[in-house]
Design a protein around this motif. Structure first.
Motif, PDB file in Angstrom:
ATOM      1  N   ILE A  17       6.408  -2.250  -3.702  1.00  0.00           N
ATOM      2  CA  ILE A  17       6.007  -3.640  -3.485  1.00  0.00           C
ATOM      3  C   ILE A  17       6.878  -4.526  -4.383  1.00  0.00           C
ATOM      4  CG2 ILE A  17       3.622  -3.032  -2.919  1.00  0.00           C
ATOM      5  CD1 ILE A  17       2.827  -4.110  -5.694  1.00  0.00           C
ATOM      6  N   GLU A  18       6.901  -5.796  -4.087  1.00  0.00           N
ATOM      7  CA  GLU A  18       7.692  -6.738  -4.880  1.00  0.00           C
ATOM      8  C   GLU A  18       7.224  -6.741  -6.336  1.00  0.00           C
ATOM      9  OE1 GLU A  18       9.075 -11.464  -4.782  1.00  0.00           O
ATOM     10  OE2 GLU A  18       7.664 -10.668  -3.285  1.00  0.00           O
ATOM     11  N   GLY A  20       7.012  -4.365  -8.272  1.00  0.00           N
ATOM     12  CA  GLY A  20       6.111  -3.243  -8.492  1.00  0.00           C
ATOM     13  C   GLY A  20       6.273  -2.588  -9.848  1.00  0.00           C
ATOM     14  N   GLY A 255      -0.938  -3.306  -3.415  1.00  0.00           N
ATOM     15  CA  GLY A 255      -0.726  -4.728  -3.201  1.00  0.00           C
ATOM     16  C   GLY A 255      -1.952  -5.588  -3.407  1.00  0.00           C
ATOM     17  N   GLU A 256      -3.096  -4.959  -3.693  1.00  0.00           N
ATOM     18  CA  GLU A 256      -4.335  -5.707  -3.889  1.00  0.00           C
ATOM     19  C   GLU A 256      -4.691  -5.769  -5.371  1.00  0.00           C
ATOM     20  OE1 GLU A 256      -7.484  -4.523  -1.310  1.00  0.00           O
ATOM     21  OE2 GLU A 256      -6.317  -4.931   0.511  1.00  0.00           O
ATOM     22  N   THR A 266      -1.866  -6.817  -9.867  1.00  0.00           N
ATOM     23  CA  THR A 266      -1.493  -6.385  -8.520  1.00  0.00           C
ATOM     24  C   THR A 266      -1.181  -4.897  -8.565  1.00  0.00           C
ATOM     25  OG1 THR A 266      -0.563  -8.550  -8.024  1.00  0.00           O
ATOM     26  CG2 THR A 266       0.109  -6.721  -6.599  1.00  0.00           C
ATOM     27  N   PRO A 268       0.353  -1.346  -7.644  1.00  0.00           N
ATOM     28  CA  PRO A 268       1.615  -0.960  -7.023  1.00  0.00           C
ATOM     29  C   PRO A 268       1.640   0.423  -6.393  1.00  0.00           C
ATOM     30  CG  PRO A 268       1.725  -0.540  -9.362  1.00  0.00           C
ATOM     31  CD  PRO A 268       0.338  -1.059  -9.085  1.00  0.00           C
TER      32      PRO A 268
END
Length: 281
Positions: A17-18, A20, A255-256, A266, A268
């Motif tokens: 993820i971005e 991460g 992502g949550e 967030t 990862p």
């Protein structure tokens, strides 16, 4: 003297993820473990260690670059590291000596293959014996058999040197498929080999020792949205003159948000993680 140990599969080096990898760093910083047993390091370990100030051991053949993206397991420690505890199977079992004041502890990270896997094994239509036979058909059983001689070697030393082993076992636990939970498992009580074999060596499941009832504290570390596949598959086992005094699992979907000490992070990874606090006796 207390030490906090975290075992976490960060998923592809935390890079799915971005930002991460930064989320991995932020979560470890907030948990503030003394030792981290990491799975799917994949080149990110050196940066994580430098950001957080940990001593870093990469479970890989000697001379492997610390940022090698093909490496799986690693160990982080606030305490000094000693000799490497080598095995020929460093992709799925590796260790290092950790010196906590005057006490040496043999610490291992591990990963076992997920095959064979079923989201709900109780719905395969198999008896207990058939499930145990099915469990031996995949790569997981082969890996367990490969590393057992090395685990036994260090278990035999635990009267003098405590041992901690943790990571992603990719298997449900025999302690979670007992009489208390059989109504959720189609009436089955299954002594899953991949965890049972460690218990037979005298290793203790730190989470289930603190939370003996899986109905009240399932300790889920694997879950998929819109599926019925919740399991506890990430563990920290131990043996020797240490004892578990606290153990928790943390889980969120990739992502949550994940809440730790009232702060939001967030998440990862696709795996949850376990944190166990030990007392050195």
């Amino acid at each position: 003297m207390q030490i906090k140990v975290m075992a976490w599969n960060i998923l592809h080096g935390g890079n799915d993820i971005e930002n991460g990898l930064q989320h991995v760093i932020d979560i470890i910083r907030e948990v503030d473990p003394d030792i981290v047993l990491m799975v799917e390091t994949y080149g990110s370990g050196k940066q994580i260690a430098e950001n957080l100030g940990y001593n870093f051991h990469l479970c890989a053949p000697e001379s492997t670059p610390l940022d090698d993206k093909s490496t799986n397991l690693s160990i982080f420690s606030k305490y000094p590291l000693g000799e490497t505890l080598t095995t020929p199977y460093s992709f799925y079992l590796g260790g290092v000596e950790v010196f906590i004041r005057n006490q040496k502890v043999n610490v291992f990270a591990n990963w076992f293959h997920y095959e064979p896997w079923a989201d709900r094994p109780e719905q395969l239509g198999k008896s207990v014996q058939e499930l145990l036979k099915w469990e031996k058909t995949g790569k997981k059983y082969e890996m367990v058999q490969n590393v057992l001689p090395y685990i036994k070697k260090y278990v035999a030393e635990t009267d003098k040197v405590p041992m901690i082993i943790g990571g992603d076992f990719n298997t449900p636990s025999h302690l979670d498929w007992d009489e208390n939970t059989k109504e959720f498992h189609n009436g089955l009580v299954v002594p899953w080999n991949a965890t049972k074999v460690l218990e037979e060596l005298g290793l203790k499941d730190s989470y289930r020792e603190i939370h003996p009832n899986p109905r009240i504290n399932p300790g889920i570390t694997w879950d998929t949205k819109e599926k019925m596949d919740s399991h506890r598959i990430d563990y920290i086992f131990y043996k020797g003159n240490i004892r578990s005094v606290k153990s928790e699992t943390y889980m969120s979907f990739m992502g949550e948000p994940l809440a730790i000490k009232g702060k939001q992070f967030t998440y990862p990874s696709d795996h949850g993680f376990i944190v166990t606090t030990f007392v050195l006796e």
